[in-house]
Design an enzyme around this catalytic site. Structure first.
Site, PDB file in Angstrom:
ATOM      1  N   GLY A   1       0.831  -1.212   0.000  1.00  0.00           N
ATOM      2  CA  GLY A   1       0.000   0.000   0.000  1.00  0.00           C
ATOM      3  C   GLY A   1       0.860   1.256   0.000  1.00  0.00           C
ATOM      4  O   GLY A   1       1.881   1.294   0.684  1.00  0.00           O
TER       5      GLY A   1
ATOM      6  N   ARG B   1       0.941  -4.923  -5.966  1.00  0.00           N
ATOM      7  CA  ARG B   1       0.985  -6.175  -5.212  1.00  0.00           C
ATOM      8  C   ARG B   1       1.249  -7.262  -6.258  1.00  0.00           C
ATOM      9  O   ARG B   1       0.495  -7.394  -7.213  1.00  0.00           O
ATOM     10  CB  ARG B   1      -0.326  -6.400  -4.461  1.00  0.00           C
ATOM     11  CG  ARG B   1      -0.613  -5.241  -3.484  1.00  0.00           C
ATOM     12  CD  ARG B   1      -1.656  -5.589  -2.468  1.00  0.00           C
ATOM     13  NE  ARG B   1      -2.150  -4.397  -1.791  1.00  0.00           N
ATOM     14  CZ  ARG B   1      -1.694  -3.955  -0.615  1.00  0.00           C
ATOM     15  NH1 ARG B   1      -0.722  -4.566  -0.003  1.00  0.00           N
ATOM     16  NH2 ARG B   1      -2.222  -2.881  -0.072  1.00  0.00           N
TER      17      ARG B   1
ATOM     18  N   ASP C   1       5.146  -5.314   5.969  1.00  0.00           N
ATOM     19  CA  ASP C   1       5.704  -6.627   6.330  1.00  0.00           C
ATOM     20  C   ASP C   1       5.677  -7.631   5.183  1.00  0.00           C
ATOM     21  O   ASP C   1       6.557  -8.486   5.084  1.00  0.00           O
ATOM     22  CB  ASP C   1       5.035  -7.185   7.596  1.00  0.00           C
ATOM     23  CG  ASP C   1       3.522  -7.264   7.476  1.00  0.00           C
ATOM     24  OD1 ASP C   1       2.970  -6.808   6.461  1.00  0.00           O
ATOM     25  OD2 ASP C   1       2.886  -7.795   8.406  1.00  0.00           O
TER      26      ASP C   1
ATOM     27  N   THR D   1       4.105   2.399   5.508  1.00  0.00           N
ATOM     28  CA  THR D   1       2.686   2.000   5.570  1.00  0.00           C
ATOM     29  C   THR D   1       1.968   2.932   6.539  1.00  0.00           C
ATOM     30  O   THR D   1       2.535   3.301   7.567  1.00  0.00           O
ATOM     31  CB  THR D   1       2.510   0.528   6.022  1.00  0.00           C
ATOM     32  OG1 THR D   1       1.123   0.295   6.307  1.00  0.00           O
ATOM     33  CG2 THR D   1       3.297   0.196   7.274  1.00  0.00           C
TER      34      THR D   1
ATOM     35  N   ASP E   1      -0.376   2.092   8.412  1.00  0.00           N
ATOM     36  CA  ASP E   1      -0.981   1.325   9.504  1.00  0.00           C
ATOM     37  C   ASP E   1      -0.167   1.324  10.799  1.00  0.00           C
ATOM     38  O   ASP E   1      -0.711   0.999  11.855  1.00  0.00           O
ATOM     39  CB  ASP E   1      -1.204  -0.136   9.070  1.00  0.00           C
ATOM     40  CG  ASP E   1      -2.083  -0.230   7.830  1.00  0.00           C
ATOM     41  OD1 ASP E   1      -2.901   0.679   7.619  1.00  0.00           O
ATOM     42  OD2 ASP E   1      -1.941  -1.215   7.074  1.00  0.00           O
TER      43      ASP E   1
ATOM     44  N   ASP F   1       1.909  -0.761  11.761  1.00  0.00           N
ATOM     45  CA  ASP F   1       1.873  -2.106  12.355  1.00  0.00           C
ATOM     46  C   ASP F   1       3.183  -2.869  12.163  1.00  0.00           C
ATOM     47  O   ASP F   1       3.173  -4.090  12.048  1.00  0.00           O
ATOM     48  CB  ASP F   1       0.694  -2.899  11.751  1.00  0.00           C
ATOM     49  CG  ASP F   1       0.800  -3.011  10.233  1.00  0.00           C
ATOM     50  OD1 ASP F   1       1.637  -2.303   9.627  1.00  0.00           O
ATOM     51  OD2 ASP F   1       0.043  -3.797   9.648  1.00  0.00           O
TER      52      ASP F   1
ATOM     53  N   ARG G   1      -5.923  -1.747   8.828  1.00  0.00           N
ATOM     54  CA  ARG G   1      -5.951  -3.213   8.646  1.00  0.00           C
ATOM     55  C   ARG G   1      -6.192  -3.928   9.968  1.00  0.00           C
ATOM     56  O   ARG G   1      -7.175  -3.643  10.637  1.00  0.00           O
ATOM     57  CB  ARG G   1      -4.681  -3.682   7.945  1.00  0.00           C
ATOM     58  CG  ARG G   1      -4.668  -3.278   6.472  1.00  0.00           C
ATOM     59  CD  ARG G   1      -4.094  -4.327   5.624  1.00  0.00           C
ATOM     60  NE  ARG G   1      -2.710  -4.601   5.990  1.00  0.00           N
ATOM     61  CZ  ARG G   1      -1.871  -5.266   5.247  1.00  0.00           C
ATOM     62  NH1 ARG G   1      -2.267  -5.722   4.080  1.00  0.00           N
ATOM     63  NH2 ARG G   1      -0.647  -5.493   5.627  1.00  0.00           N
TER      64      ARG G   1
HETATM   65  P1  ATP Z   1       0.929  -2.793   3.411  1.00  0.00           P
HETATM   66  O1  ATP Z   1       1.120  -3.085   4.876  1.00  0.00           O
HETATM   67  O2  ATP Z   1       0.812  -1.366   3.128  1.00  0.00           O
HETATM   68  O3  ATP Z   1      -0.144  -3.617   2.768  1.00  0.00           O
HETATM   69  P2  ATP Z   1       2.872  -4.736   2.524  1.00  0.00           P
HETATM   70  O4  ATP Z   1       4.299  -4.644   2.120  1.00  0.00           O
HETATM   71  O5  ATP Z   1       2.577  -5.593   3.728  1.00  0.00           O
HETATM   72  O6  ATP Z   1       2.308  -3.245   2.696  1.00  0.00           O
HETATM   73  P3  ATP Z   1       1.746  -6.745   0.752  1.00  0.00           P
HETATM   74  O7  ATP Z   1       0.808  -6.623  -0.387  1.00  0.00           O
HETATM   75  O8  ATP Z   1       1.423  -7.683   1.860  1.00  0.00           O
HETATM   76  O9  ATP Z   1       1.987  -5.255   1.293  1.00  0.00           O
HETATM   77  O10 ATP Z   1       3.193  -7.185   0.178  1.00  0.00           O
HETATM   78  C1  ATP Z   1       3.777  -6.486  -0.904  1.00  0.00           C
HETATM   79  C2  ATP Z   1       4.334  -7.462  -1.885  1.00  0.00           C
HETATM   80  O11 ATP Z   1       5.381  -8.237  -1.253  1.00  0.00           O
HETATM   81  C3  ATP Z   1       3.367  -8.506  -2.400  1.00  0.00           C
HETATM   82  O12 ATP Z   1       2.553  -8.009  -3.450  1.00  0.00           O
HETATM   83  C4  ATP Z   1       4.295  -9.608  -2.869  1.00  0.00           C
HETATM   84  O13 ATP Z   1       4.813  -9.333  -4.149  1.00  0.00           O
HETATM   85  C5  ATP Z   1       5.427  -9.525  -1.850  1.00  0.00           C
HETATM   86  N1  ATP Z   1       5.227 -10.558  -0.838  1.00  0.00           N
HETATM   87  C6  ATP Z   1       4.337 -10.542   0.189  1.00  0.00           C
HETATM   88  N2  ATP Z   1       4.368 -11.701   0.868  1.00  0.00           N
HETATM   89  C7  ATP Z   1       5.282 -12.493   0.245  1.00  0.00           C
HETATM   90  C8  ATP Z   1       5.760 -13.816   0.436  1.00  0.00           C
HETATM   91  N3  ATP Z   1       5.304 -14.590   1.427  1.00  0.00           N
HETATM   92  N4  ATP Z   1       6.699 -14.286  -0.423  1.00  0.00           N
HETATM   93  C9  ATP Z   1       7.169 -13.519  -1.417  1.00  0.00           C
HETATM   94  N5  ATP Z   1       6.750 -12.260  -1.666  1.00  0.00           N
HETATM   95  C10 ATP Z   1       5.828 -11.745  -0.857  1.00  0.00           C
END
Ligand code: ATP
Length: 324
Positions: free
Chosen positions: A11, A72, A103, A126, A128, A130, A172
């Site tokens: 995000g 994503r 994360d 982020t 959030d 978190d 979230r």
């Molecule tokens: P936000 O907290 O704002 O949603 P985020 O980094 O947690 O940010 P995610 O969509 O969960 O957002 O993760 C971003 C990208 O990281 C995913 O679209 C994916 O490409 C990669 N990613 C997430 N989890 C994994 C995983 N277990 N293995 C490999 N790549 C991952």
């Protein structure tokens, strides 16, 4: 290390641009070639990567969103996808990464390092808040202030019409935005997933409150275990059984993700961006640069991903105490 790249993922959050700017300029300061990867891991797989200069990040520090765009990527979650990403980086000679995200982004970066040895330092981007390993995340302060501004405005109309407003904020699975905007906005109740929400207590208190106050603000975190603000409003309304009472719901939604970053977010983003590049150069990799008690510190991805950041206990106490 001579060539590194930066990307934003997950995000978007206000302050990501300030972070990109700090990464680019710190890299140039240290004599590195710096590349920008568009659309996070998706762009890495597709090779949507461009060389950046100091002027590439001019006039962006005050802008929300991210000039590198975010995405994503389902493909990066596969071994094959990560293999394609590695080949793209290898063809350009990129030896290290700065990942600005949450994360999920760090989970991907950790896996990538274990499989292909590409070192990454993360920056917590982020709204959030978190993420374990930093007191605040980039974008959180702006999101809270946006929510607060909306709560102040809603309070005007709530008071004018003696209404009870349920305001749903983002976050979230975490209640940080709800807690800080609720304390700052003078909410009568703040419902967060970290604590058990008690409908009977809300009903009882609202009945008591109405003897002294005619309007009320209830802030609901989107991840609350009882459901959305709409669901919770209905539960309360059904129990109060007073047709004369007016209940309203406002879901703030994505306005919390946009807008000019606050000074706090710009400074945090700049500090994390600089620390990420210097961490890469110092060999402090597979970790996130965050700020704890005013100091820049590196926390292993393992902890950022695996540990839960609790809401401060005095914040939780304040929510209850100030609603008397
Ligand atoms: P936000 O907290 O704002 O949603 P985020 O980094 O947690 O940010 P995610 O969509 O969960 O957002 O993760 C971003 C990208 O990281 C995913 O679209 C994916 O490409 C990669 N990613 C997430 N989890 C994994 C995983 N277990 N293995 C490999 N790549 C991952």
């Amino acid at each position: 290390m001579k060539k590194i790249a930066v990307f934003t993922s997950g995000g978007d959050a206000p302050g990501m641009n300030a972070c990109i700017r700090a990464v680019v300029r710190t890299a140039i300061y240290h004599g590195l070639d710096i590349y920008g990867i568009n659309r996070g891991y998706e762009g890495m797989i597709e090779g949507d990567i461009k060389r950046m200069q100091s002027h590439s990040v001019s006039n962006i520090v005050q802008r929300g969103g991210t000039i590198l765009k975010s995405a994503r990527s389902m493909e990066f979650k596969t071994l094959e996808g990560r293999g394609k990403a590695y080949n793209q980086l290898k063809s350009l000679g990129i030896e290290g990464l700065v990942a600005i995200g949450g994360d999920g982004t760090f989970t991907g970066a950790k896996l990538f390092f274990e499989e292909y040895g590409i070192p990454t330092v993360g920056c917590p981007g982020t709204i959030d808040n978190d993420i374990y390993g930093t007191d605040y995340t980039i974008g959180f302060d702006t999101a809270v202030n946006t929510a607060l501004d909306a709560i102040d405005k809603i309070r005007d109309t709530a008071a004018a019409h003696d209404r009870v407003f349920f305001i749903e904020v983002m976050g979230r699975d975490a209640g940080f935005i709800a807690v800080e905007s609720g304390i700052g906005g003078g909410a009568e109740f703040v419902l967060v997933p970290e604590t058990k929400s008690d409908i009977d207590l809300i009903v009882k208190s609202l009945k008591n409150l109405r003897k002294s106050k005619s309007s009320s603000i209830i802030v609901v975190a989107e991840g609350d275990e009882l459901g959305s603000a709409q669901t919770i409003m209905q539960l309360v309304k059904d129990r109060i059984k007073d047709p004369s009472k007016d209940f309203k719901v406002t879901t703030l939604g994505h306005i919390q993700r946009g807008g000019k970053p606050t000074a706090r977010d710009r400074v945090l983003a700049s500090r994390c961006g600089m620390a990420a590049v210097e961490g890469l150069l110092a060999g402090n990799t597979n970790c996130m640069a965050g700020v704890i008690n005013g100091e820049v510190l590196y926390t292993p991805f393992q902890d950022c991903i695996g540990k839960t950041k609790p809401i401060l206990s005095d914040h939780l106490k304040l929510i209850h105490l100030l609603s008397i």
